[in-house]
Design a protein around this motif. Structure first.
Motif, PDB file in Angstrom:
ATOM      1  N   GLY A  64       0.735  -1.101   0.063  1.00 39.04           N
ATOM      2  CA  GLY A  64       0.065   0.062   0.065  1.00 39.04           C
ATOM      3  C   GLY A  64       0.606   1.294   0.008  1.00 39.04           C
ATOM      4  O   GLY A  64       0.308   2.370  -0.155  1.00 39.04           O
ATOM      5  N   PHE A  65       2.049   1.171   0.186  1.00 36.50           N
ATOM      6  CA  PHE A  65       3.050   2.249   0.167  1.00 36.50           C
ATOM      7  C   PHE A  65       3.255   2.899  -1.164  1.00 36.50           C
ATOM      8  O   PHE A  65       3.578   2.139  -2.274  1.00 36.50           O
ATOM      9  CB  PHE A  65       4.403   2.070   0.955  1.00 36.50           C
ATOM     10  CG  PHE A  65       5.191   3.209   1.042  1.00 36.50           C
ATOM     11  CD1 PHE A  65       4.884   4.370   1.839  1.00 36.50           C
ATOM     12  CD2 PHE A  65       6.351   3.520  -0.136  1.00 36.50           C
ATOM     13  CE1 PHE A  65       5.701   5.289   1.726  1.00 36.50           C
ATOM     14  CE2 PHE A  65       7.055   4.711  -0.103  1.00 36.50           C
ATOM     15  CZ  PHE A  65       6.570   5.567   0.865  1.00 36.50           C
ATOM     16  N   GLY A  66       2.927   4.265  -1.383  1.00 37.48           N
ATOM     17  CA  GLY A  66       2.804   4.916  -2.629  1.00 37.48           C
ATOM     18  C   GLY A  66       3.841   6.020  -3.071  1.00 37.48           C
ATOM     19  O   GLY A  66       3.545   6.821  -3.929  1.00 37.48           O
ATOM     20  N   ASP A  67       4.652   6.382  -2.074  1.00 35.43           N
ATOM     21  CA  ASP A  67       5.271   7.573  -1.918  1.00 35.43           C
ATOM     22  C   ASP A  67       6.649   7.327  -2.411  1.00 35.43           C
ATOM     23  O   ASP A  67       7.598   8.172  -2.004  1.00 35.43           O
ATOM     24  CB  ASP A  67       5.333   8.195  -0.664  1.00 35.43           C
ATOM     25  CG  ASP A  67       3.899   9.000  -0.587  1.00 35.43           C
ATOM     26  OD1 ASP A  67       3.357   9.315  -1.510  1.00 35.43           O
ATOM     27  OD2 ASP A  67       3.483   9.348   0.385  1.00 35.43           O
ATOM     28  N   GLN A  68       6.945   6.602  -3.353  1.00 38.44           N
ATOM     29  CA  GLN A  68       8.332   6.173  -3.720  1.00 38.44           C
ATOM     30  C   GLN A  68       9.203   7.324  -4.268  1.00 38.44           C
ATOM     31  O   GLN A  68      10.259   7.823  -3.968  1.00 38.44           O
ATOM     32  CB  GLN A  68       8.207   5.106  -4.849  1.00 38.44           C
ATOM     33  CG  GLN A  68       8.074   3.707  -4.205  1.00 38.44           C
ATOM     34  CD  GLN A  68       6.643   3.347  -4.233  1.00 38.44           C
ATOM     35  OE1 GLN A  68       5.806   4.440  -4.625  1.00 38.44           O
ATOM     36  NE2 GLN A  68       6.092   2.264  -3.514  1.00 38.44           N
ATOM     37  N   PRO A  69       8.182   8.280  -5.096  1.00 42.97           N
ATOM     38  CA  PRO A  69       8.980   9.535  -5.749  1.00 42.97           C
ATOM     39  C   PRO A  69       9.454  10.507  -4.452  1.00 42.97           C
ATOM     40  O   PRO A  69      10.304  11.059  -4.711  1.00 42.97           O
ATOM     41  CB  PRO A  69       7.789  10.251  -6.352  1.00 42.97           C
ATOM     42  CG  PRO A  69       7.030   9.083  -6.812  1.00 42.97           C
ATOM     43  CD  PRO A  69       6.866   8.267  -5.654  1.00 42.97           C
ATOM     44  N   VAL A  70       8.713  10.641  -3.293  1.00 42.66           N
ATOM     45  CA  VAL A  70       8.905  11.511  -2.335  1.00 42.66           C
ATOM     46  C   VAL A  70      10.403  10.840  -1.704  1.00 42.66           C
ATOM     47  O   VAL A  70      11.379  11.589  -1.267  1.00 42.66           O
ATOM     48  CB  VAL A  70       8.055  11.450  -1.206  1.00 42.66           C
ATOM     49  CG1 VAL A  70       8.452  12.416  -0.041  1.00 42.66           C
ATOM     50  CG2 VAL A  70       6.845  12.086  -2.014  1.00 42.66           C
TER      51      VAL A  70
END
Length: 156
Positions: A106-112
Motif C-alpha cells: 500500500g505504500f505509494g510515495d516512492q517519488p518522495v
C-alpha cells in the motif's frame, strides 16, 4: 571552479559532507563503469563506514523521512563510485537517477523517498544536477535495505 558541475567540492563542504571511500561490492560487479562520455554506477545502498544506516520496509518500519535520508546516502555513495573511477571534476551533468524503494503493501510515495537523492544531487551540482528519474517500489532489496540508488552521469 567556474561551472556548476565543478563547484561540487565547495557545495559538499557547505553541506558538511565528504566523499566517502567507495563501498566494496557485495557480489560480482564493479561500483561504476565508463563508456564514452557516460558513467553508470551500480546500485548503491545507504552504507556509512561499512554498515547499513537503516533496514526495513518504507511505510512500515521505516518512515518516508528516514528513507529520503537513506536515498541521500545512496546518492553520496554513487558519487564516491564516480569519483573513484573518473573524479568528480570530470562530471558535466547528472543524466539519470534510478531509485528503488523497498515498500510495505500500500505504500505509494516512492517519488518522495527518491527526492532525497535528487535534491542532494541538485545541492551538489546545481543545474547540472537536474536529471531524468525513475522511482520504483519493490518488495525486497539486498540486505533488507529500504533504498537503492544508481546514477548515470555525463563526464568530460
Amino acid at each position: 571552479m567556474g561551472t556548476a558541475a565543478t563547484a561540487w567540492r565547495e557545495n559538499l563542504e557547505r553541506l558538511g559532507v565528504e566523499v566517502p571511500a567507495v563501498v566494496v561490492p557485495l557480489a560480482a560487479y564493479v561500483p561504476a563503469v565508463r563508456t564514452g562520455s557516460l558513467v553508470y554506477t551500480s546500485g548503491q545502498l545507504p552504507f556509512v563506514n561499512g554498515a547499513l544506516s537503516l533496514t526495513g520496509k518504507v511505510g512500515a518500519a521505516v518512515s518516508v523521512e528516514q528513507a529520503a535520508e537513506a536515498a541521500r546516502l545512496c546518492a553520496l555513495n554513487a558519487l564516491a563510485a564516480v569519483h573513484d573511477l573518473v573524479g568528480l571534476d570530470e562530471v558535466v551533468r547528472v543524466v539519470k537517477v534510478v531509485g528503488f524503494v523497498a515498500s510495505a503493501p500500500g505504500f505509494g510515495d516512492q517519488p518522495v523517498v527518491v527526492n532525497g537523492a535528487s535534491e542532494f544531487l541538485g545541492e551538489v551540482f546545481g543545474d547540472a544536477g537536474k536529471h531524468a528519474r525513475s522511482a520504483v517500489g519493490v518488495a525486497e532489496l539486498p540486505r533488507d535495505t529500504p533504498v537503492e540508488v544508481e546514477l548515470i552521469v555525463e563526464v568530460r
